[in-house]
Motif scaffolding. Structure first.
Motif, PDB file in Angstrom:
ATOM      1  N   ILE A  54       8.641  10.564   3.419  1.00  0.00           N
ATOM      2  CA  ILE A  54       7.840  11.444   4.278  1.00  0.00           C
ATOM      3  C   ILE A  54       6.372  11.390   3.870  1.00  0.00           C
ATOM      4  N   ASP A  55       6.125  11.444   2.559  1.00  0.00           N
ATOM      5  CA  ASP A  55       4.754  11.375   2.058  1.00  0.00           C
ATOM      6  C   ASP A  55       4.074  10.073   2.477  1.00  0.00           C
ATOM      7  N   TYR A  56       4.803   8.963   2.400  1.00  0.00           N
ATOM      8  CA  TYR A  56       4.226   7.658   2.742  1.00  0.00           C
ATOM      9  C   TYR A  56       3.846   7.602   4.217  1.00  0.00           C
ATOM     10  N   PHE A  57       4.745   8.009   5.101  1.00  0.00           N
ATOM     11  CA  PHE A  57       4.483   7.880   6.532  1.00  0.00           C
ATOM     12  C   PHE A  57       3.444   8.902   7.006  1.00  0.00           C
ATOM     13  N   VAL A  58       3.353  10.055   6.355  1.00  0.00           N
ATOM     14  CA  VAL A  58       2.290  11.010   6.697  1.00  0.00           C
ATOM     15  C   VAL A  58       0.932  10.427   6.317  1.00  0.00           C
ATOM     16  N   ARG A  59       0.839   9.835   5.120  1.00  0.00           N
ATOM     17  CA  ARG A  59      -0.430   9.215   4.701  1.00  0.00           C
ATOM     18  C   ARG A  59      -0.778   8.021   5.582  1.00  0.00           C
ATOM     19  N   LEU A  60       0.242   7.279   6.009  1.00  0.00           N
ATOM     20  CA  LEU A  60      -0.003   6.154   6.914  1.00  0.00           C
ATOM     21  C   LEU A  60      -0.546   6.628   8.256  1.00  0.00           C
ATOM     22  N   ALA A  61       0.013   7.728   8.784  1.00  0.00           N
ATOM     23  CA  ALA A  61      -0.445   8.257  10.069  1.00  0.00           C
ATOM     24  C   ALA A  61      -1.866   8.811   9.982  1.00  0.00           C
ATOM     25  N   ARG A  62      -2.251   9.347   8.831  1.00  0.00           N
ATOM     26  CA  ARG A  62      -3.574   9.944   8.671  1.00  0.00           C
ATOM     27  C   ARG A  62      -4.622   8.960   8.172  1.00  0.00           C
ATOM     28  N   ALA A  63      -4.198   7.746   7.827  1.00  0.00           N
ATOM     29  CA  ALA A  63      -5.142   6.758   7.296  1.00  0.00           C
ATOM     30  C   ALA A  63      -6.121   6.316   8.370  1.00  0.00           C
ATOM     31  N   GLN A  64      -7.387   6.209   8.011  1.00  0.00           N
ATOM     32  CA  GLN A  64      -8.410   5.753   8.945  1.00  0.00           C
ATOM     33  C   GLN A  64      -8.278   4.263   9.227  1.00  0.00           C
ATOM     34  N   ASN A  65      -7.963   3.491   8.204  1.00  0.00           N
ATOM     35  CA  ASN A  65      -7.752   2.057   8.352  1.00  0.00           C
ATOM     36  C   ASN A  65      -6.347   1.741   7.850  1.00  0.00           C
ATOM     37  N   ARG A  66      -5.411   1.588   8.784  1.00  0.00           N
ATOM     38  CA  ARG A  66      -4.009   1.388   8.387  1.00  0.00           C
ATOM     39  C   ARG A  66      -3.782   0.035   7.730  1.00  0.00           C
ATOM     40  N   LYS A  67      -4.564  -0.950   8.084  1.00  0.00           N
ATOM     41  CA  LYS A  67      -4.404  -2.268   7.468  1.00  0.00           C
ATOM     42  C   LYS A  67      -4.713  -2.202   5.978  1.00  0.00           C
ATOM     43  N   ILE A  68      -5.821  -1.563   5.626  1.00  0.00           N
ATOM     44  CA  ILE A  68      -6.179  -1.414   4.212  1.00  0.00           C
ATOM     45  C   ILE A  68      -5.151  -0.541   3.506  1.00  0.00           C
ATOM     46  N   PHE A  69      -4.670   0.494   4.193  1.00  0.00           N
ATOM     47  CA  PHE A  69      -3.672   1.370   3.578  1.00  0.00           C
ATOM     48  C   PHE A  69      -2.397   0.599   3.261  1.00  0.00           C
ATOM     49  N   LEU A  70      -1.929  -0.243   4.187  1.00  0.00           N
ATOM     50  CA  LEU A  70      -0.706  -1.008   3.959  1.00  0.00           C
ATOM     51  C   LEU A  70      -0.852  -1.951   2.772  1.00  0.00           C
ATOM     52  N   ILE A  71      -2.065  -2.482   2.593  1.00  0.00           N
ATOM     53  CA  ILE A  71      -2.294  -3.391   1.470  1.00  0.00           C
ATOM     54  C   ILE A  71      -2.326  -2.619   0.151  1.00  0.00           C
ATOM     55  N   GLN A  72      -3.086  -1.525   0.132  1.00  0.00           N
ATOM     56  CA  GLN A  72      -3.239  -0.765  -1.101  1.00  0.00           C
ATOM     57  C   GLN A  72      -1.967  -0.006  -1.477  1.00  0.00           C
ATOM     58  N   ALA A  73      -1.167   0.365  -0.478  1.00  0.00           N
ATOM     59  CA  ALA A  73       0.045   1.143  -0.734  1.00  0.00           C
ATOM     60  C   ALA A  73       1.299   0.281  -0.629  1.00  0.00           C
ATOM     61  N   ALA A  74       1.168  -1.001  -0.933  1.00  0.00           N
ATOM     62  CA  ALA A  74       2.324  -1.904  -0.834  1.00  0.00           C
ATOM     63  C   ALA A  74       3.428  -1.484  -1.805  1.00  0.00           C
ATOM     64  N   PHE A  75       3.054  -1.089  -3.016  1.00  0.00           N
ATOM     65  CA  PHE A  75       4.049  -0.645  -3.987  1.00  0.00           C
ATOM     66  C   PHE A  75       4.710   0.655  -3.551  1.00  0.00           C
ATOM     67  N   ASP A  76       3.965   1.514  -2.841  1.00  0.00           N
ATOM     68  CA  ASP A  76       4.559   2.750  -2.330  1.00  0.00           C
ATOM     69  C   ASP A  76       5.658   2.442  -1.321  1.00  0.00           C
ATOM     70  N   LEU A  77       5.422   1.431  -0.486  1.00  0.00           N
ATOM     71  CA  LEU A  77       6.432   1.034   0.490  1.00  0.00           C
ATOM     72  C   LEU A  77       7.665   0.465  -0.204  1.00  0.00           C
ATOM     73  N   LEU A  78       7.444  -0.336  -1.241  1.00  0.00           N
ATOM     74  CA  LEU A  78       8.574  -0.878  -1.986  1.00  0.00           C
ATOM     75  C   LEU A  78       9.362   0.237  -2.677  1.00  0.00           C
ATOM     76  N   GLY A  79       8.673   1.303  -3.042  1.00  0.00           N
ATOM     77  CA  GLY A  79       9.328   2.408  -3.740  1.00  0.00           C
ATOM     78  C   GLY A  79      10.228   3.252  -2.870  1.00  0.00           C
ATOM     79  N   ILE A  80      10.181   3.074  -1.545  1.00  0.00           N
ATOM     80  CA  ILE A  80      11.050   3.865  -0.659  1.00  0.00           C
ATOM     81  C   ILE A  80      12.094   2.985   0.024  1.00  0.00           C
ATOM     82  N   ILE A  81      12.302   1.779  -0.497  1.00  0.00           N
ATOM     83  CA  ILE A  81      13.362   0.920   0.036  1.00  0.00           C
ATOM     84  C   ILE A  81      14.700   1.414  -0.519  1.00  0.00           C
ATOM     85  N   PRO A  82      15.628   1.832   0.348  1.00  0.00           N
ATOM     86  CA  PRO A  82      16.900   2.402  -0.129  1.00  0.00           C
ATOM     87  C   PRO A  82      17.930   1.326  -0.470  1.00  0.00           C
TER      88      PRO A  82
END
Length: 248
Positions: A54-82
């Motif tokens: 939930i925290d990841y997708f809320v920050r993604l929705a509020r990010a001004q530049n989603r491309k930069i967010f996806l790059i910088q938060a790549a480890f965050d995305l890996l951390g929510i893989i079930p």
């Protein structure tokens, strides 16, 4: 909300994220150390997964530049893989960014070459991109293998890792035609991206270990000659300016 209140809320939020991240890593250790059926640890793991997702997708929705967010938060995305509890360890990358955001290394007098080298290794070399793509290929292949071969996600992930790294213990093998196709794609993807990942790491540390080449005497002589030429031209310009002033 005033700026002071916003800052306090942000600090509290970051402290909460830090506590949950450390709890996630501790819970992973408890899960991996269990030899029998797990109960509370599994429920805690699932609850933390939901919170971080939930925290990841809320920050993604509020990010001004989603491309930069996806790059910088790549480890965050890996951390929510079930896929496996060990993926929660990727959430430690969030702590590194929080430490940098609050300049904790600078406050402790540790900022300098280490943090610059870390940033250069993660982003400038393209390590984060190659690592994310490699993990994505392994996870997707493991998921498809699990569905096709009717294996557990843990066993499928183990198979994908050993196949992509060309280790191939042989304890898990595909038996269906679709499973063999998935394995073939994973083999080519593993050789390509994991090979690039390994070479990137090797090149970085090799470059770091190479001493700086000292200037050669010939280079110094050429530089001094250019400086003398430039000085002579400046003197000529000054002389011409004085002559113009006298004519006036």
């Amino acid at each position: 909300m005033t700026t002071q209140q916003r800052d306090r809320w942000l600090v509290g939020y970051h402290l909460g994220v830090t506590a949950l991240t450390l709890l996630s890593v501790l819970n992973v250790g408890l899960l991996l150390g269990q030899w029998g059926p797990v109960g509370v640890e599994r429920q805690v793991s699932n609850g933390l997964l939901v919170i971080f997702a939930i925290d990841y997708f809320v920050r993604l929705a509020r990010a001004q530049n989603r491309k930069i967010f996806l790059i910088q938060a790549a480890f965050d995305l890996l951390g929510i893989i079930p896929m496996h509890p060990v993926f929660a360890c990727f959430r430690l990358g969030r702590l590194v960014r929080l430490i940098r955001a609050h300049h904790l290394f600078w406050r402790l007098g540790l900022d300098g070459a280490w943090t610059k080298a870390y940033h250069r290794f993660i982003y400038s070399t393209g390590f984060i991109y190659l690592f994310s793509i490699s993990v994505a290929i392994i996870v997707l292949s493991a998921f498809l293998f699990s569905v096709v071969e009717r294996q557990s996600l843990a066993n499928s992930l183990w198979w994908a890792v050993t196949t992509a790294t060309t280790v191939g213990y042989g304890d898990q093998t595909p038996h269906t035609a679709i499973g063999k196709i998935i394995a073939s794609v994973l083999m080519f993807g593993g050789i390509g991206f994991i090979g690039l990942l390994t070479s990137t790491i090797t090149d970085f540390f090799t470059t770091q270990a190479q001493p700086t080449t000292p200037a050669q005497p010939e280079d110094l002589t050429a530089l001094l000659h250019k400086i003398d030429t430039l000085t002579a031209k400046v003197d000529q310009l000054q002389a011409q300016v004085r002559q113009l002033d006298r004519h006036r």
